[in-house]
Every structure is written in structure tokens, then in C-alpha cells.
Design an enzyme around this catalytic site. Structure first.
Site, PDB file in Angstrom:
ATOM      1  N   ARG A  16       0.855  -1.195   0.000  1.00 42.76           N
ATOM      2  CA  ARG A  16       0.000   0.000   0.000  1.00 42.76           C
ATOM      3  C   ARG A  16       0.895   1.250   0.000  1.00 42.76           C
ATOM      4  O   ARG A  16       2.119   1.163   0.025  1.00 42.76           O
ATOM      5  CB  ARG A  16      -0.906  -0.002   1.232  1.00 42.76           C
ATOM      6  N   ASP A  37       6.036  -7.542   1.127  1.00 43.60           N
ATOM      7  CA  ASP A  37       5.349  -6.926   2.273  1.00 43.60           C
ATOM      8  C   ASP A  37       4.923  -8.033   3.238  1.00 43.60           C
ATOM      9  O   ASP A  37       4.852  -9.206   2.863  1.00 43.60           O
ATOM     10  CB  ASP A  37       4.102  -6.140   1.797  1.00 43.60           C
ATOM     11  N   ASP A  63       9.144 -10.081   5.223  1.00 42.89           N
ATOM     12  CA  ASP A  63       9.286  -9.342   6.478  1.00 42.89           C
ATOM     13  C   ASP A  63      10.721  -8.821   6.470  1.00 42.89           C
ATOM     14  O   ASP A  63      11.677  -9.604   6.540  1.00 42.89           O
ATOM     15  CB  ASP A  63       9.048 -10.279   7.667  1.00 42.89           C
ATOM     16  N   VAL A  64      10.870  -7.508   6.382  1.00 48.03           N
ATOM     17  CA  VAL A  64      12.212  -6.931   6.176  1.00 48.03           C
ATOM     18  C   VAL A  64      13.150  -7.146   7.359  1.00 48.03           C
ATOM     19  O   VAL A  64      14.354  -6.925   7.248  1.00 48.03           O
ATOM     20  CB  VAL A  64      12.157  -5.419   5.840  1.00 48.03           C
ATOM     21  N   ASN A  90      11.650   0.664   1.185  1.00 55.96           N
ATOM     22  CA  ASN A  90      10.511   1.538   1.479  1.00 55.96           C
ATOM     23  C   ASN A  90       9.774   1.165   2.763  1.00 55.96           C
ATOM     24  O   ASN A  90       9.202   2.043   3.413  1.00 55.96           O
ATOM     25  CB  ASN A  90       9.545   1.495   0.285  1.00 55.96           C
ATOM     26  N   TYR A 160      11.261   7.668  15.948  1.00 65.26           N
ATOM     27  CA  TYR A 160      11.161   7.477  14.486  1.00 65.26           C
ATOM     28  C   TYR A 160      12.230   8.345  13.827  1.00 65.26           C
ATOM     29  O   TYR A 160      12.959   7.900  12.933  1.00 65.26           O
ATOM     30  CB  TYR A 160       9.761   7.884  14.034  1.00 65.26           C
ATOM     31  N   LYS A 164      15.248   7.364  11.227  1.00 60.78           N
ATOM     32  CA  LYS A 164      15.361   7.925   9.871  1.00 60.78           C
ATOM     33  C   LYS A 164      16.674   8.697   9.717  1.00 60.78           C
ATOM     34  O   LYS A 164      17.245   8.754   8.631  1.00 60.78           O
ATOM     35  CB  LYS A 164      14.148   8.804   9.547  1.00 60.78           C
ATOM     36  N   THR A 197      -1.079   8.956   3.250  1.00 64.39           N
ATOM     37  CA  THR A 197      -1.148   7.490   3.257  1.00 64.39           C
ATOM     38  C   THR A 197      -1.634   7.095   4.655  1.00 64.39           C
ATOM     39  O   THR A 197      -1.871   7.960   5.500  1.00 64.39           O
ATOM     40  CB  THR A 197       0.252   6.874   3.036  1.00 64.39           C
TER      41      THR A 197
END
Ligand SMILES: NC(=O)c1ccc[n+]([C@@H]2O[C@H](COP(=O)([O-])OP(=O)(O)OC[C@H]3O[C@@H](n4cnc5c(N)ncnc54)[C@H](O)[C@@H]3O)[C@@H](O)[C@H]2O)c1
Length: 267
Positions: A16, A37, A63-64, A90, A160, A164, A197
Site C-alpha cells: 500500500r 510486504d 518481512d524486512v 521503502n 522514528y 530515519k 497514506t
């Protein structure tokens, strides 16, 4: 001819949001796309919508945080489509809790998905990207999703922001690593502002909490006011940047940052 004709792309977290739109836009440009994903049903639906209509696309569970999953998906891309030219790291999560609210488990989730996921994808896809780079004009490309929160501090989710920030410097470090080895793998990143999103919606709720209210509409307006361009971003705004960085149009860019934030960090 599309900008990505003959290229094969793997996009994590693409069931998504920004990842799904990047998959659509890459397929439009002629790439064969693998969507990875943890949301299997939605991922399959997104891939089916693209495949056969706009282009060539398949879904694979990823699953990353799991190195075995990464290896399986990279192997699948090479087996099915013959090569791997583009990796988009992503997949990401946002928690939206303050320094003193966030639980230790939530912190570990942020680190696992946003940092470990990006590290694993880059390392495990590297051999296939290196191989594909041998016969394209500007080599292979990795595009990482950082954030404006990877450039400046975040009131709504400082942890977060910390992850990042890690993506921001990791992007530059691995660009140097591949560059100095002569691997022909370019590594660049995007710093989105607030994007419409599911994650964008999460930020309004978090902002309302940070402002000490439950008024999500007011928080959304406050967020909007932070963007000089007068609107929030769309997944397509970011997908345009991803396609550009993945394509030969960005052939002289590595270790670089594309800030797509409606002017938020210009202030
Ligand atoms: N939306 C924004 O405002 C915004 C702003 C800046 C940066 N970003 C970044 O852009 C990227 C995409 O964000 P989005 O807005 O599309 O978010 P989203 O929440 O809509 O989509 C994220 C996707 O990642 C997937 N995912 C989560 N954990 C995963 C895991 N362990 N393995 C594989 N997939 C996983 C989810 O299932 C989902 O499909 C993220 O890295 C995010 O941090 C988003």
C-alpha cells in the site's frame, strides 16, 4: 520506451501507500516489479492490479526484519525475471509516541523495521545488483525512504526521527562503499514531508496527542500549515522521485538526497 525498460525492481513494504504507487509508476516505465510486504492479501491484490494491466508485477511475502525472507525474495526476482537492477527500501513504521511515552518494545519495532530492514535489504540484494550493474549504462540503484524526520527533529515521534537519521547517514555511507569498490551501485534517498497514506493519517493522531488534544482535524490543519506549498504530499509525488532516482536520469547521483516536502524544511 519507458525509463526503466528491461530493469527489474524489488520494493519493500509495497502492499500500500508510497511503495504501491512506486510499483505502479515503475511498471508504467517498463520495469518488472516484485512487491514485498508482510500484508500478504493486500500485497497480492496490489500486484494483481498492476500485472497484466499496467505492466509486469508479482507479490512475494517479505518481512524486512528477517534475513531469510530477504534472501528468498531476491533469489525469486533473479530466478523469475533474470536479474535485479533496483532495490527500494521503502518498508517503514511510525509509532507516534514521545520520549517518555514510548515502550521499549515499540522502540525495538522502529529499529527492527526502519534500520535493520534497510541494512538487510541493502546487504542481501548487493550481489544481484552488482551483477546486473555490469550491462546497464549507469549501473544499479538503491533508493531508501528516509523522511524529513531524518533531516530535522520531530515533535511527534523523536524515536522514528532517530531511525530515519540513521537511514540518512547509512545511505551516504553505502554510496561511498559501493562507489569506491567500483560496483556501479548508486544509493540515494528521498525525504518526504507529510504524505497522504495510512502513515500520514497516523501522524495527525500523534500530532493531536503531542498538542495535548484529541482534535485530529485541528492537528491535520496544523500539519498542513507547516507545508508552504499549501497541501500535503501524495504517494505519487514521492513515487515520481523514486522513479527518477532509480532511472538513468539520476546516473550522476549517489549518496544524495531528494527532499520532497512541499517546502517544509525550507523554513
Ligand atoms: N507517509 C508519510 O507521511 C511519510 C513521510 C516520510 C517518510 N515516509 C516513509 O515512507 C515509507 C512508506 O510509507 P507509507 O506512508 O507508504 O506507509 P504505510 O504505512 O502506508 O505503508 C508501509 C508499508 O510497509 C509495510 N511494512 C511494515 N512493516 C514491514 C515489515 N516488517 N516488512 C515488510 N513490510 C512492512 C506495511 O505493511 C505497509 O504496507 C516509510 O519508510 C515511511 O517511513 C512516509
Amino acid at each position: 520506451m519507458g525509463k526503466l525498460e528491461g530493469r527489474v525492481a524489488l520494493i519493500s513494504g509495497a502492499a500500500r501507500g508510497i511503495g504501491a504507487q512506486a510499483a505502479r509508476r515503475m511498471a508504467d516505465e517498463g520495469a518488472k516489479v516484485v512487491i514485498g510486504d508482510v500484508r500478504d492479501d493486500l500485497g497480492r491484490k496490489t500486484a494483481e492490479e498492476i500485472d497484466g494491466g499496467r505492466g509486469v508485477c508479482r507479490f512475494s511475502h517479505l518481512d524486512v526484519t528477517d534475513p531469510e525472507n530477504w534472501q528468498a525474495v531476491v533469489d525469486e526476482a533473479v530466478e523469475v525475471y533474470g536479474r535485479l537492477d533496483i532495490l527500494v527500501n521503502n518498508a517503514g513504521v511510525f509509532i507516534g509516541r514521545s520520549l517518555e511515552e514510548i515502550s521499549f518494545d515499540e522502540w525495538k519495532t522502529l529499529v527492527d523495521v526502519n534500520l535493520t530492514g534497510t541494512f538487510l535489504g541493502t546487504r542481501i540484494a548487493a550481489p544481484a545488483l552488482r551483477e546486473a550493474a555490469k550491462d546497464t549504462p549507469h549501473g544499479s540503484a538503491i533508493v531508501n525512504l528516509s523522511s524529513i524526520a531524518g533531516l530535522v527533529g520531530s515533535m511527534v515521534d523523536p524515536l522514528y526521527s532517530m531511525t530515519k537519521g540513521g537511514v540518512t547517514t547509512f545511505t551516504k555511507s553505502v554510496a561511498l562503499y559501493f562507489g569506491k569498490r567500483g560496483d556501479r551501485i548508486r544509493v540515494n534517498q528521498i525525504h518526504p514531508g507529510v504524505i497522504e497514506t495510512d502513515m500520514g493519517d497516523q501522524t495527525y493522531t500523534a500530532r493531536a496527542r503531542a498538542l495535548g488534544t484529541n482534535d485530529v482535524d485541528a492537528a491535520k490543519q496544523a500539519s498542513l500549515n507547516m507545508h508552504p506549498i499549501g497541501r500535503h504530499g501524495t504517494a505519487d509525488d514521492i513515487a515520481s522521485g523514486i522513479v527518477f532516482l532509480a532511472s538513468d536520469d539520476a546516473g550522476f547521483m549517489t549518496g544524495s538526497s531528494l527532499v520532497v516536502d512541499g517546502g517544509l524544511t525550507a523554513q
